[in-house]
Design a protein around this motif. Structure first.
Motif, short mmCIF file in Angstrom:
data_model
loop_
_atom_site.label_atom_id
_atom_site.label_comp_id
_atom_site.label_asym_id
_atom_site.label_seq_id
_atom_site.Cartn_x
_atom_site.Cartn_y
_atom_site.Cartn_z
N ALA A 182 33.87 30.38 52.65
CA ALA A 182 33.54 28.98 52.40
C ALA A 182 34.62 28.35 51.51
N VAL A 183 34.87 27.07 51.73
CA VAL A 183 35.83 26.34 50.90
C VAL A 183 35.36 26.40 49.46
N GLY A 184 36.29 26.68 48.56
CA GLY A 184 35.98 26.74 47.14
C GLY A 184 35.62 28.12 46.64
N SER A 185 35.52 29.10 47.54
CA SER A 185 35.19 30.47 47.14
C SER A 185 36.32 31.04 46.31
N ASN A 186 35.96 31.83 45.31
CA ASN A 186 36.96 32.49 44.48
C ASN A 186 37.23 33.92 44.93
N TYR A 187 36.23 34.52 45.61
CA TYR A 187 36.36 35.90 46.07
C TYR A 187 35.93 35.99 47.53
N CYS A 188 36.55 36.89 48.26
CA CYS A 188 36.23 37.08 49.67
C CYS A 188 34.82 37.67 49.81
N ASP A 189 34.03 37.08 50.70
CA ASP A 189 32.67 37.57 50.93
C ASP A 189 32.66 38.91 51.66
N GLN A 190 33.76 39.27 52.31
CA GLN A 190 33.80 40.51 53.08
C GLN A 190 34.40 41.66 52.28
N CYS A 191 35.60 41.44 51.68
CA CYS A 191 36.28 42.55 50.99
C CYS A 191 36.30 42.39 49.46
N PHE A 192 35.78 41.27 48.97
CA PHE A 192 35.65 40.99 47.54
C PHE A 192 36.98 40.82 46.81
N SER A 193 38.05 40.63 47.55
CA SER A 193 39.35 40.38 46.94
C SER A 193 39.39 38.95 46.39
N PRO A 194 40.13 38.73 45.30
CA PRO A 194 40.27 37.36 44.79
C PRO A 194 41.00 36.49 45.83
N LEU A 195 40.52 35.28 46.01
CA LEU A 195 41.16 34.34 46.92
C LEU A 195 42.12 33.47 46.13
N PRO A 196 43.35 33.33 46.61
CA PRO A 196 44.30 32.49 45.88
C PRO A 196 43.92 31.02 45.99
N ARG A 197 44.22 30.27 44.94
CA ARG A 197 44.05 28.82 44.98
C ARG A 197 45.20 28.28 45.81
N LEU A 198 44.96 27.22 46.52
CA LEU A 198 46.02 26.59 47.28
C LEU A 198 47.03 25.98 46.33
N GLU A 199 48.28 26.30 46.51
CA GLU A 199 49.35 25.69 45.74
C GLU A 199 49.89 24.56 46.59
#
Length: 160
Positions: free
Chosen positions: A11-28
């Motif tokens: 989902a947009v705005g997620s901080n961590y992946c719902d599947q592998c729990f890795s941190p999601l990078p912020r869009l630069e």
């Protein structure tokens, strides 16, 4: 937001992946406007304004430089707007987006003002145009700072 590790669409705005729990990078969003690049562009534009005034380059060469620079910035601006729209980034960081857009608009308006010199050879176009470009540069750098602060706050490293 797509996870760069496993490819899962979160989902947009997620901080961590719902599947592998890795941190999601912020869009630069403004990575193409890194401070040194923006400052370099500003200096290059200023240099060309000085060169045309000293007749070191022809009006045609100056016109070509301004046109190419404007087209490049318009292309980059379009790419950024596409990212913002497709990722819903305006909802995630509205201040960053608005300030960044203001900066890009000022930058483009400044180039348009400078281009008027080719039409009437009035050097006042340089000072007015450079003022807009410098203000745009400050806004873009402010937007990048907001982005960096958001990533630090969220503990996210790296950029897309």
């Amino acid at each position: 937001m797509i996870c760069i590790k496993c490819g899962y669409e979160n989902a947009v705005g997620s901080n961590y992946c719902d599947q592998c729990f890795s941190p999601l990078p912020r869009l630069e969003l403004f990575q193409v406007f890194e401070p040194t690049i923006v400052t370099g562009r500003v200096k290059k534009i200023q240099t060309h304004c000085e060169m045309i005034q000293k007749t070191e380059i022809t009006p045609e060469e100056f016109s070509e430089f301004v046109t190419v620079t404007y087209e490049e910035l318009t292309r980059i601006s379009g790419e950024i707007q596409e990212i913002v729209d497709s990722a819903g980034y305006r909802d995630i960081s509205p201040d960053e987006v608005e300030i960044g857009y203001e900066g890009m608009t000022l930058y483009e308006q400044g180039l348009q003002e400078i281009y008027l010199y080719v039409e009437d050879m009035n050097p006042e176009h340089f000072s007015a145009g450079m003022e807009m470009i410098n203000q745009g540069n400050l806004k873009i750098n402010e937007a990048m700072k907001i982005n960096r602060d958001n990533r630090e706050r969220d503990g996210v490293q790296g950029t897309l």
